[in-house]
Design an enzyme around this catalytic site. Structure first.
Site, short mmCIF file in Angstrom:
data_model
loop_
_atom_site.label_atom_id
_atom_site.label_comp_id
_atom_site.label_asym_id
_atom_site.label_seq_id
_atom_site.Cartn_x
_atom_site.Cartn_y
_atom_site.Cartn_z
N GLU A 176 -1.70 -2.33 -52.85
CA GLU A 176 -0.09 -1.85 -52.04
C GLU A 176 -0.75 -0.64 -51.82
OE1 GLU A 176 3.57 -3.80 -53.59
OE2 GLU A 176 4.33 -2.08 -52.78
N ASP A 201 16.46 -3.85 -50.62
CA ASP A 201 17.37 -3.31 -51.26
C ASP A 201 18.84 -2.48 -50.73
OD1 ASP A 201 16.93 -2.98 -54.21
OD2 ASP A 201 15.27 -1.89 -53.86
N GLN A 230 7.38 -6.61 -60.35
CA GLN A 230 7.96 -5.27 -60.87
C GLN A 230 6.77 -4.47 -61.74
OE1 GLN A 230 8.48 -2.83 -59.50
NE2 GLN A 230 10.59 -3.14 -59.52
P1 FAD Z 1 15.59 -11.91 -55.36
O1 FAD Z 1 15.01 -12.88 -55.48
O2 FAD Z 1 16.98 -12.25 -54.15
O3 FAD Z 1 17.08 -11.22 -56.58
C1 FAD Z 1 17.73 -10.21 -56.32
C2 FAD Z 1 19.02 -10.24 -57.58
O4 FAD Z 1 20.05 -11.35 -57.26
C3 FAD Z 1 18.42 -10.24 -59.42
O5 FAD Z 1 18.94 -10.11 -59.09
C4 FAD Z 1 18.32 -11.98 -58.91
O6 FAD Z 1 18.04 -12.48 -60.27
C5 FAD Z 1 19.41 -12.28 -57.94
N1 FAD Z 1 19.18 -13.29 -57.53
C6 FAD Z 1 18.53 -13.80 -56.64
N2 FAD Z 1 18.74 -15.69 -55.73
C7 FAD Z 1 20.36 -15.87 -56.45
C8 FAD Z 1 20.98 -16.59 -55.85
N3 FAD Z 1 20.66 -17.46 -55.37
N4 FAD Z 1 22.12 -17.26 -56.67
C9 FAD Z 1 22.95 -15.93 -57.54
N5 FAD Z 1 22.32 -14.60 -57.52
C10 FAD Z 1 20.74 -14.97 -57.17
N6 FAD Z 1 11.82 -3.23 -51.14
C11 FAD Z 1 11.53 -2.87 -49.73
O7 FAD Z 1 13.04 -2.60 -49.49
N7 FAD Z 1 10.61 -3.19 -49.51
C12 FAD Z 1 9.99 -3.65 -49.53
O8 FAD Z 1 8.11 -3.47 -49.27
C13 FAD Z 1 8.92 -3.96 -51.62
N8 FAD Z 1 8.70 -4.82 -51.87
C14 FAD Z 1 8.22 -4.84 -53.03
C15 FAD Z 1 7.12 -5.60 -54.20
C16 FAD Z 1 7.48 -6.29 -55.22
C17 FAD Z 1 5.91 -6.36 -55.53
C18 FAD Z 1 8.83 -5.95 -55.84
C19 FAD Z 1 8.43 -6.07 -57.10
C20 FAD Z 1 9.49 -5.16 -54.67
C21 FAD Z 1 9.70 -4.74 -53.76
N9 FAD Z 1 10.91 -4.25 -53.14
C22 FAD Z 1 10.82 -3.73 -51.71
C23 FAD Z 1 12.82 -3.56 -53.80
C24 FAD Z 1 12.51 -5.14 -53.57
O9 FAD Z 1 13.41 -5.20 -52.37
C25 FAD Z 1 14.14 -4.95 -54.54
O10 FAD Z 1 13.67 -5.33 -56.01
C26 FAD Z 1 15.16 -5.74 -54.61
O11 FAD Z 1 16.34 -5.15 -55.36
C27 FAD Z 1 15.24 -7.22 -55.08
O12 FAD Z 1 14.26 -8.83 -54.13
P2 FAD Z 1 14.10 -9.65 -54.56
O13 FAD Z 1 13.11 -10.10 -52.82
O14 FAD Z 1 12.95 -10.02 -56.00
O15 FAD Z 1 15.40 -10.87 -54.59
#
Ligand code: FAD
Length: 287
Positions: free
Chosen positions: A17, A110, A175
């Protein structure tokens, strides 16, 4: 090529990455890093997407396109949704298509006080469904061995992850974590929830103390005693800390691969030297 078609599971996946340079640095700095990473032959390189949305992330698309078209390495473009409208996402998907990008890591993003949240997408699963309906991409998603920081509990987080996978995610990237036992417990929970897609373990080689403090405050990764001892002992000796960070990451990776992990996703922090040292140490385990 779609990562889901390229990686058939015969060998563990190994990916990097990188992040686009900050606005104050010229975009060319990333190409110097890529020049050094290309010989390490990763299965793919993913490019992060900064907060802000809209067209602010032109560089993600440009760099991911160049990785594929100029370096001949498969690329994955990260894409976040909470600060984007559906129209913004449609526009970005078109840009991805134009640049030959076939793989997207679909993320919620985030919350950031500098960038207003839009109403079109609340969670990543909604973005996954939207992408699925507007293009032919391999869609990947993020997962959290130590539970997402906002989730009420691990069971709820896994249920939400299942929803995301069911919406169309074909691979997961985890993560970062420093305690492999957390990852093994997480794998068991995934199996219990019927989540069967490949999961790459996110490994971040720690090479300076500030970086680790920032990461831990952002994602809440737990620090095993063995790891904290390394940081304490070498925090004022950058070269020793770098070497110890590399050795710790290699140790983690060897344990993960010998336990049958689907793959390793290395958070390179754009540090080609560190990526090279780690790759050289484990290359025999990948074939
Ligand atoms: P989600 O899958 O939407 O989950 C977020 C939260 O909401 C969790 O607590 C989950 O339990 C809850 N949730 C999910 N779906 C629902 C639903 N339908 N109803 C109720 N609750 C729900 N951030 C950046 O800005 N740019 C990047 O390029 C980036 N790359 C990343 C790469 C990796 C491998 C990882 C692990 C993280 C990355 N992040 C990045 C950070 C990421 O954006 C944050 O961790 C963010 O807080 C959550 O993103 P997610 O897509 O996992 O969210």
């Amino acid at each position: 090529m779609k990562i889901s078609e390229k990686l058939t599971g015969e060998n563990p996946a190994f990916s990097f990455e990188i992040f686009p340079p900050k606005k104050t640095s010229p975009i060319e700095t990333i190409y110097k890093t890529l020049d050094e990473l290309k010989d390490l032959s990763p299965d793919f390189i993913s490019v992060t997407y900064g907060a802000g949305g809209g067209t602010a992330n032109y560089s993600t698309c440009k760099i991911a396109g160049d990785i594929k078209n100029k370096y001949n390495i498969e690329s994955v473009a990260h894409l976040t949704c909470i600060t984007n409208t559906k129209e913004d996402i449609l526009h970005i998907l078109e840009e991805f298509k134009t640049n030959g990008i076939e793989n997207i890591l679909a993320l919620r993003g985030d919350f950031n006080p500098n960038y207003p949240v839009r109403d079109d997408f609340k969670y990543a699963d909604e973005l996954v469904s939207f992408i699925k309906n507007h293009g032919d991409f391999c869609i990947m998603g993020a997962c959290y061995p130590e539970t997402h920081i906002e989730a009420h509990d691990s069971a709820t987080d896994i249920q939400n992850l299942k929803r995301k996978v069911d919406a169309g995610v074909s691979r997961l990237i985890s993560q970062l974590f420093f305690d492999n036992e957390c990852f093994y417990r997480f794998q068991e929970k995934l199996a219990g929830a019927g989540i069967n897609v490949p999961v790459e373990a996110g490994i971040m080689p720690v090479t300076n103390r500030k970086q680790i403090e920032r990461m831990v405050s952002l994602c809440g990764a737990s620090l095993p005693r063995k790891f904290s001892k390394v940081i304490q002992k070498y925090e004022n000796n950058p070269e020793a800390l770098r070497d110890a960070g590399i050795a710790y990451a290699v140790d983690q990776i060897v344990d993960l691969l010998s336990s049958g992990a689907d793959g390793i996703h290395l958070y390179t922090m754009n540090n080609a030297y560190v990526a090279r040292k780690i790759t050289e140490s484990i290359s025999g385990l990948l074939r």
